[in-house]
Scaffold this motif. Structure first.
Motif, PDB file in Angstrom:
ATOM      1  N   ALA A 156      51.352  75.753  96.923  1.00 32.55           N
ATOM      2  CA  ALA A 156      51.400  76.544  98.158  1.00 32.55           C
ATOM      3  C   ALA A 156      52.285  77.778  97.985  1.00 32.55           C
ATOM      4  O   ALA A 156      51.960  78.861  98.492  1.00 32.55           O
TER       5      ALA A 156
ATOM      6  N   ASP B 198      39.280  78.407 102.809  1.00 26.94           N
ATOM      7  CA  ASP B 198      39.561  76.982 102.956  1.00 26.94           C
ATOM      8  C   ASP B 198      40.802  76.589 102.172  1.00 26.94           C
ATOM      9  O   ASP B 198      41.331  77.372 101.378  1.00 26.94           O
ATOM     10  N   LYS B 199      41.248  75.364 102.395  1.00 27.79           N
ATOM     11  CA  LYS B 199      42.346  74.837 101.592  1.00 27.79           C
ATOM     12  C   LYS B 199      41.912  74.672 100.141  1.00 27.79           C
ATOM     13  O   LYS B 199      40.748  74.395  99.841  1.00 27.79           O
TER      14      LYS B 199
ATOM     15  N   GLU C 249      46.572  69.222  98.429  1.00 32.61           N
ATOM     16  CA  GLU C 249      45.910  70.306  99.128  1.00 32.61           C
ATOM     17  C   GLU C 249      46.933  71.327  99.607  1.00 32.61           C
ATOM     18  O   GLU C 249      48.080  70.974  99.885  1.00 32.61           O
ATOM     19  N   TRP C 250      46.507  72.570  99.697  1.00 31.95           N
ATOM     20  CA  TRP C 250      47.388  73.629 100.180  1.00 31.95           C
ATOM     21  C   TRP C 250      46.500  74.765 100.687  1.00 31.95           C
ATOM     22  O   TRP C 250      45.344  74.897 100.288  1.00 31.95           O
ATOM     23  N   TRP C 251      47.052  75.596 101.567  1.00 28.14           N
ATOM     24  CA  TRP C 251      46.294  76.732 102.069  1.00 28.14           C
ATOM     25  C   TRP C 251      46.257  77.836 101.021  1.00 28.14           C
ATOM     26  O   TRP C 251      47.280  78.253 100.499  1.00 28.14           O
ATOM     27  N   SER C 252      45.057  78.304 100.735  1.00 29.74           N
ATOM     28  CA  SER C 252      44.861  79.331  99.723  1.00 29.74           C
ATOM     29  C   SER C 252      45.344  80.691 100.216  1.00 29.74           C
ATOM     30  O   SER C 252      45.525  80.923 101.417  1.00 29.74           O
TER      31      SER C 252
END
Length: 403
Positions: free
Chosen positions: A257, A290-291, A303-306
């Motif tokens: 992230a 998307d993530k 998972e992380w926000w792109s």
């Protein structure tokens, strides 16, 4: 279904791209599903040339070290340095040796040689000084920012002297220790000196903002932009090193992230600069809305926000994302795609390369279950069909031969 898709497949041209969008976006991102394939980079070069010449784009930004990219930009705008030296020092991830990247740099230099300075096409990197194996020392970013502030503001306002900054930084070896990526105990990121450097970096960035009217009067826009770049990079690098020292289950998610947040900060700065719109090329996972998701080094899936999601949230429809998908890449074990995948449906088209409206493709595939094609090659990420509603267009390359 295939006949319907064939009806709206278009050649990969700037005009076809613009027809997909309500207006020219401030940032137009072309994602790729794998790195290092000159077939995909040749397509990028051709499309970016058209978008510069026909649509007035003025910055080309790649997924490469933002500080190293300053060397490339100096070359393409002023001819400073030699091509061999610039491509060796100006790219991270060993991408300077790519034929297609060298050709891009040469084209930009030739184009700018015949243009006035205010019409130059600039080069930028959006990535931090990071590799998958670790991170650089914050020395370059911190000392460059300190030098800029020392030259233009009262020294009494600085949080420390240059000698004190050098003392806190120490030698570079502990910062660049690659073992720290998999062993948090070997990271310097939460040592007392690193914690103090985070305060110093924060104070210098605050001083940069607080002195903005004065700095605008005494230094050029380019110098100020570089100072802000050094500030963002220093803060981001110190944060990244801190998370490398973390032992919690969220460590890898935090690292990923942080990297994408650094990319987003660089992209937003480029977008807000008064130099015209920005073209960016990076992995789909960084520029998608998307993530991102990844499993590596034995860690569970994280998972992380792109960066694309972060930038898209800020810019709205002034941000557009084209996702590249491919059919075969046989030298990496990626064979003809199954028919029940997006790539499999597109592979039935006769065109070797085409661009398709993602909304039309989504409707045509009948909202396929969100299970992407499984890849035998770690370096390749197939298109996830669940992302189609948030993609502006899909660029499809039927076959990627061995270069």
């Amino acid at each position: 279904m295939e006949t319907g898709i064939k009806d709206f497949a278009r050649p990969v041209e700037a005009s076809a791209i613009m027809e997909l969008l309500p207006s020219r976006p401030r940032v137009l991102a072309l994602g790729e599903p794998t790195h290092g394939e000159d077939t995909l980079l040749d397509l990028r070069n051709r499309l970016f040339r058209q978008l510069v010449e026909e649509q007035g784009y003025r910055t080309i930004a790649l997924e490469s070290d933002c500080l190293r990219a300053l060397t490339v930009n100096a070359y393409v705008t002023s001819g400073e340095g030699s091509l061999d030296d610039v491509t060796e020092r100006g790219f991270s991830h060993d991408w300077g040796g790519s034929r297609a990247n060298r050709e891009l740099v040469c084209w930009m230099r030739d184009l700018n040689a015949d243009r006035p300075a205010d019409e130059h096409v600039r080069f930028a990197g959006i990535d931090g000084p990071l590799e998958i194996s670790g991170a650089e020392s914050p020395r370059q970013a911190l000392t460059a920012l300190h030098d800029y502030l020392t030259a233009h503001v009262d020294s009494a306002l600085l949080p420390c002297t240059a000698d004190k900054l050098d003392e806190l930084l120490g030698t570079d070896a502990p910062w660049t220790n690659q073992a720290a990526m998999t062993d948090p105990s070997q990271s310097i990121g939460r040592a007392a000196e690193a914690l103090e450097l985070r305060l110093v970096a924060d104070d210098m960035v605050t001083l940069l903002e607080a002195q903005a009217p004065h700095l605008a009067a005494v230094s050029s826009p380019d110098d100020r932009d570089r100072a802000h770049l050094y500030g963002r990079t220093a803060v981001g690098l110190l944060r990244y090193h801190s998370w490398m020292a973390d032992r919690s289950p969220s460590r890898m998610a935090r690292l990923l992230a942080t990297r994408d947040e650094m990319m987003a900060g660089n992209l937003l700065a480029l977008a807000l600069a008064a130099r015209g719109p920005v073209l960016v090329h990076a992995h789909n996972s960084h520029v998608q809305r998307d993530k991102g998701a990844m499993s590596m080094w034995g860690h569970p899936k994280v998972e992380w926000w792109s960066a694309g999601a972060l930038v898209g949230t800020r810019l709205g429809d002034q941000y557009a994302h084209l996702a590249t998908a491919l059919g075969t890449m046989k030298h990496q074990g990626v064979d003809v795609p199954p028919q029940d995948t997006v790539e499999g449906i597109l592979h039935a088209l006769p065109e070797p390369q085409c661009v398709i409206d993602a909304a039309q493709l989504d409707a045509a595939v009948g909202h396929m279950a969100a299970v992407p094609r499984v890849s035998p090659y770690f370096g390749y990420a197939p298109l996830d069909p669940s992302h189609l509603p948030r993609i502006d267009g899909v660029v499809y390359v039927r076959d990627v031969p061995h270069d």
